[in-house]
Design a protein around this motif. Structure first.
Motif, PDB file in Angstrom:
ATOM      1  N   GLU A  10       9.168  -6.462 -10.678  1.00 31.62           N
ATOM      2  CA  GLU A  10      10.455  -7.144 -10.809  1.00 31.62           C
ATOM      3  C   GLU A  10      11.599  -6.305 -10.275  1.00 31.62           C
ATOM      4  O   GLU A  10      12.502  -6.810  -9.614  1.00 31.62           O
ATOM      5  CB  GLU A  10      10.717  -7.484 -12.282  1.00 31.62           C
ATOM      6  N   LYS A  11      11.537  -5.021 -10.569  1.00 32.23           N
ATOM      7  CA  LYS A  11      12.625  -4.144 -10.130  1.00 32.23           C
ATOM      8  C   LYS A  11      12.681  -4.069  -8.606  1.00 32.23           C
ATOM      9  O   LYS A  11      13.748  -4.145  -7.993  1.00 32.23           O
ATOM     10  CB  LYS A  11      12.440  -2.749 -10.722  1.00 32.23           C
ATOM     11  N   LEU A  12      11.517  -3.923  -8.002  1.00 30.36           N
ATOM     12  CA  LEU A  12      11.467  -3.839  -6.541  1.00 30.36           C
ATOM     13  C   LEU A  12      11.960  -5.140  -5.921  1.00 30.36           C
ATOM     14  O   LEU A  12      12.729  -5.141  -4.960  1.00 30.36           O
ATOM     15  CB  LEU A  12      10.022  -3.553  -6.092  1.00 30.36           C
ATOM     16  N   GLN A  13      11.511  -6.234  -6.486  1.00 30.68           N
ATOM     17  CA  GLN A  13      11.890  -7.538  -5.951  1.00 30.68           C
ATOM     18  C   GLN A  13      13.398  -7.722  -6.009  1.00 30.68           C
ATOM     19  O   GLN A  13      14.019  -8.170  -5.046  1.00 30.68           O
ATOM     20  CB  GLN A  13      11.206  -8.623  -6.779  1.00 30.68           C
ATOM     21  N   ARG A  14      13.972  -7.331  -7.125  1.00 26.53           N
ATOM     22  CA  ARG A  14      15.402  -7.510  -7.345  1.00 26.53           C
ATOM     23  C   ARG A  14      16.200  -6.574  -6.445  1.00 26.53           C
ATOM     24  O   ARG A  14      17.046  -6.997  -5.676  1.00 26.53           O
ATOM     25  CB  ARG A  14      15.719  -7.237  -8.810  1.00 26.53           C
ATOM     26  N   ASP A  15      15.913  -5.289  -6.521  1.00 28.22           N
ATOM     27  CA  ASP A  15      16.733  -4.311  -5.808  1.00 28.22           C
ATOM     28  C   ASP A  15      16.578  -4.373  -4.292  1.00 28.22           C
ATOM     29  O   ASP A  15      17.503  -4.060  -3.558  1.00 28.22           O
ATOM     30  CB  ASP A  15      16.390  -2.894  -6.282  1.00 28.22           C
ATOM     31  N   LEU A  16      15.407  -4.722  -3.838  1.00 27.72           N
ATOM     32  CA  LEU A  16      15.190  -4.743  -2.391  1.00 27.72           C
ATOM     33  C   LEU A  16      15.216  -6.164  -1.834  1.00 27.72           C
ATOM     34  O   LEU A  16      14.883  -6.386  -0.674  1.00 27.72           O
ATOM     35  CB  LEU A  16      13.853  -4.063  -2.052  1.00 27.72           C
TER      36      LEU A  16
END
Lengths: 86, 158
Positions: A10-16
């Motif tokens: 989720e973090k990767l999807q959101r931030d990138l």
């Protein structure tokens, strides 16, 4: 701070602003928290490999302090589409 | 870094070596350089290390005895390309070096590869460079001819 595959995904999807993210927990093969990630994002366009990987590293800077082994594959949407056609 | 901190680190590193960790004694093997003592994690020291040789790698273990799959992958790729003369530093022998190189490169993991004093990346990146032909090109820029270019030739000339 959580260290689950889902959290990282989720973090990767959101931030990138990723189009596609896969996070595999490879911990069972190693001695401590380990992950393999695939990130597909337009943010990688025009960037050499090192820069792409640094983007991912920056996104997960906090988590990486607690991760023992980390593998990553970074593709642009175009590269991902090509890969899927193979 | 203060002198006393350096001496303590050097003593710790020496103690580790004396305990006979197999690969520790391989520090003197061809291609493997000693990281040196005192401030081995300092940016001045590391700056000198990465510039001293064309190809510099920081590994867990040694080229003869890698202690980690990713470090081994780096060693194998270099071997495939016939790169024999490179500096390899074993971070397992020196905690200061291990942390220092991560700070210096701003990169969280080992192995780390430097070409011509410039940080290239870890195992993932080196592998992709190997697969897409970039590594052959980068080695050529350093005046190193990859063995893969000669693969089909001289099978019987030694």
């Amino acid at each position: 701070m959580e260290l689950s595959a889902e959290y990282l995904r989720e973090k990767l999807q959101r931030d990138l602003e990723a189009e596609h993210v896969e996070v595999e927990d490879t911990t069972p093969n190693r001695c401590a928290a380990s992950f393999r990630v695939l990130v597909v994002s337009a943010k990688f366009e025009g960037k050499p490999l090192l820069q792409r990987h640094r983007l991912v590293n920056t996104c997960l800077a906090e988590e990486l302090l607690h991760i023992h082994a980390f593998e990553q594959k970074t593709l642009t949407p175009e590269q991902w589409a090509r890969e899927q056609q193979k | 870094m203060s002198g006393s901190l350096g001496r303590a680190a050097a003593a710790a590193a020496t103690a580790l070596l004396r305990r006979g960790r197999g690969s520790g004694s391989a520090l003197r093997a061809p291609g493997v350089r000693a990281a040196g003592s005192g401030g081995s994690g300092s940016s001045e020291h590391l700056d000198a290390l990465v510039k001293k040789d064309k190809v510099v790698v920081f590994l867990k273990g040694t080229p003869e005895q890698p202690q980690c799959g990713f470090s081994n992958a780096v060693v194998q790729i270099l071997r495939l390309h016939g790169v024999r003369d490179y500096a390899a530093y074993n971070v397992l022998d020196d905690p200061q070096l291990r942390q220092g190189i991560k700070d210096y490169s701003n990169w969280p993991t080992i192995p780390q590869v430097y070409l011509n004093g410039e940080f290239v990346g870890g195992c993932d990146i080196l592998l992709q460079m190997h697969q897409n032909g970039d590594l052959v090109e980068e080695l050529k820029k350093l005046g190193i001819r990859s063995a893969l270019l000669d693969e089909t030739k001289d099978q019987d000339s030694k």
